[in-house]
Design a protein around this motif. Structure first.
Motif, mmCIF file in Angstrom:
data_model
loop_
_atom_site.group_PDB
_atom_site.id
_atom_site.type_symbol
_atom_site.label_atom_id
_atom_site.label_comp_id
_atom_site.label_asym_id
_atom_site.label_seq_id
_atom_site.Cartn_x
_atom_site.Cartn_y
_atom_site.Cartn_z
ATOM 1 N N GLY A 195 0.835 -1.196 0.000
ATOM 2 C CA GLY A 195 0.000 0.000 0.000
ATOM 3 C C GLY A 195 0.867 1.243 0.000
ATOM 4 N N ASN A 239 -1.092 -1.647 3.561
ATOM 5 C CA ASN A 239 -2.401 -1.338 2.992
ATOM 6 C C ASN A 239 -3.396 -1.056 4.113
ATOM 7 N N SER A 286 -6.884 0.157 3.173
ATOM 8 C CA SER A 286 -8.157 0.487 2.532
ATOM 9 C C SER A 286 -9.331 -0.135 3.282
ATOM 10 N N CYS A 292 -11.245 9.020 8.427
ATOM 11 C CA CYS A 292 -10.429 8.486 7.333
ATOM 12 C C CYS A 292 -9.775 9.619 6.539
ATOM 13 N N PRO A 339 -7.687 5.444 2.449
ATOM 14 C CA PRO A 339 -8.673 5.277 1.367
ATOM 15 C C PRO A 339 -9.856 4.427 1.821
ATOM 16 N N TYR A 340 -11.027 4.728 1.283
ATOM 17 C CA TYR A 340 -12.230 4.028 1.707
ATOM 18 C C TYR A 340 -13.247 4.021 0.571
ATOM 19 N N THR A 400 -13.346 3.179 -4.115
ATOM 20 C CA THR A 400 -12.257 3.495 -3.183
ATOM 21 C C THR A 400 -11.475 4.723 -3.638
ATOM 22 N N PRO A 412 -11.574 -4.933 0.290
ATOM 23 C CA PRO A 412 -10.362 -4.316 0.834
ATOM 24 C C PRO A 412 -9.889 -5.067 2.076
#
Length: 384
Positions: free
Chosen positions: A196, A247, A249, A280, A286-287, A306, A346
């Motif tokens: 990530g 990462n 996410s 976030c 990221p979402y 995302t 994710p």
């Protein structure tokens, strides 16, 4: 026709004008010249009044540009109404607008009728003139507010009578009020096994674009990782040290469906999810967001792919702002089934639902694919 004219008073004035003309001829027949002069003057005034009310506002143009303003709960904004007049001047008019009560005007000039707010404004515009009327407003609650209706009352400046102009096209001005941002605690754990862009002390992946230093070369280092300039300075091979990344996410799947409508605590749920989005955004995580409200397009429900940053934050808050209790919903298990087939999960997934039994099949399946957390309403969590 842009403006629909309502002129009930002009019928009575036409009858009066006809009566005055008849009286004028009678006065002339009986040689009553003074009375004829007075009647002629009165008939001229009534005729000019009818002519004014018939032509006033015919060349009035409202600049109906598509405008969407965004404001936070309790924030300030305004309706900006621009008019251009190429015809007769309008004096002492009265402009009325009705809009949804997601916003409320400042001052005491407003009247509420259910979900609509009525505001009366003075209106004066000369010939070949452009004016702008600003109506200051405040965000009252989450939602989308549009101007539903607009009318202009034009009164005759020298006598009785008036006409009402009703604007026919849909008015494209909108005010979008974002949800109230609460400070709810929110914890998350990054993945050490997935590459990530977030720094982590212990991870399997390095970011080749973020060198942070050098160290002495060992036999297991790759040849392309040697820092040649540093090696010349140190007279010994030096290896680049990169930032370790992980990462982070996330996916938020919100359930707003209850039987044939929406859940009773819809506002609380949306405010809770908005607070997670704000967290976030602050942390740079990221979402993605999915809500089981029916929507047209590739995804049959509201879905935001995302992303991160300010643009992603605005899009997520807009998505939550347009949700209404009157929207058609989709069964929660149907949305989860579609997500299961069409997206890659994710590292972290949050299911915001008060009825986990509807998602039991996917909770069991996803537990081995993602860090899954089921979040009931905050009231139920507090009781637990």
């Amino acid at each position: 026709m842009v403006w629909m004219r309502h002129a009930d008073d002009t019928k009575n004035m036409k009858w009066v004008l006809g009566l005055l003309i008849a009286l004028f001829f009678m006065a002339m027949i009986f040689l009553q010249f003074l009375a004829a002069a007075v009647i002629c003057f009165a008939a001229t005034v009534v005729g000019l009044q009818i002519l004014y009310l018939d032509r006033a506002g015919k060349k009035l143009v409202f600049q109906n540009n598509r405008i969407r303003k965004r404001l936070l709960y309790g924030g300030d904004s305004s309706w900006e109404l621009v008019f251009k007049n190429e015809g007769l001047p309008i004096w002492n008019g009265q402009l009325k607008i009705w809009f949804h009560d997601a916003v409320e005007p400042k001052g005491d000039s407003a009247v509420s009728y259910g979900d609509l707010v009525e505001v009366d404004l003075p209106f004066t515009i000369g010939s070949k003139q452009t004016i702008e009327i600003d109506v200051p407003i405040t965000g009252k609650r989450r939602g989308l507010s549009r101007i539903q209706k607009m009318e202009l009352l034009i009164a005759h400046p020298f006598g009785e009578g008036s006409i009402t102009l009703e604007y026919q096209p849909a008015i494209l001005h909108e005010q979008l009020v974002f949800p109230k941002l609460q400070k709810y605690p929110f914890r998350y754990t990054p993945s050490r096994q997935k590459p990530g862009q977030f720094n982590l002390q212990h991870t399997l992946f390095d970011d080749a674009f973020q060198p942070i230093g050098t160290r002495d070369y060992v036999s297991t280092d790759q040849f392309n990782q040697i820092h040649w300039k540093a090696s010349v300075r140190m007279q010994q091979y030096q290896t680049k040290i990169f930032s370790t990344v992980a990462n982070e996410s996330m996916l938020f799947a919100l359930n707003v469906s209850a039987f044939y409508g929406t859940i009773h605590d819809l506002e609380d749920r949306i405010e809770e999810l908005a607070s997670y989005i704000e967290n976030c955004f602050s942390a740079g995580v990221p979402y993605a967001v999915a809500v089981n409200i029916r929507s047209a397009g590739k995804m049959p429900y509201l879905y935001l792919s995302t992303g991160l940053g300010q643009k992603q934050r605005h899009q997520a808050l807009e998505l939550l702002s347009i949700i209404s209790k009157n929207n058609a919903t989709l069964p929660y298990r149907t949305m989860l089934g579609h997500l299961d087939m069409h997206i890659e999960l994710p590292y972290t997934t949050y299911l915001l639902t008060d009825t986990p039994s509807d998602a039991l099949r996917f909770i069991t399946k996803w537990s081995g694919q993602t860090e899954l957390t089921v979040l009931p309403s905050r009231k139920e969590r507090d009781l637990a």
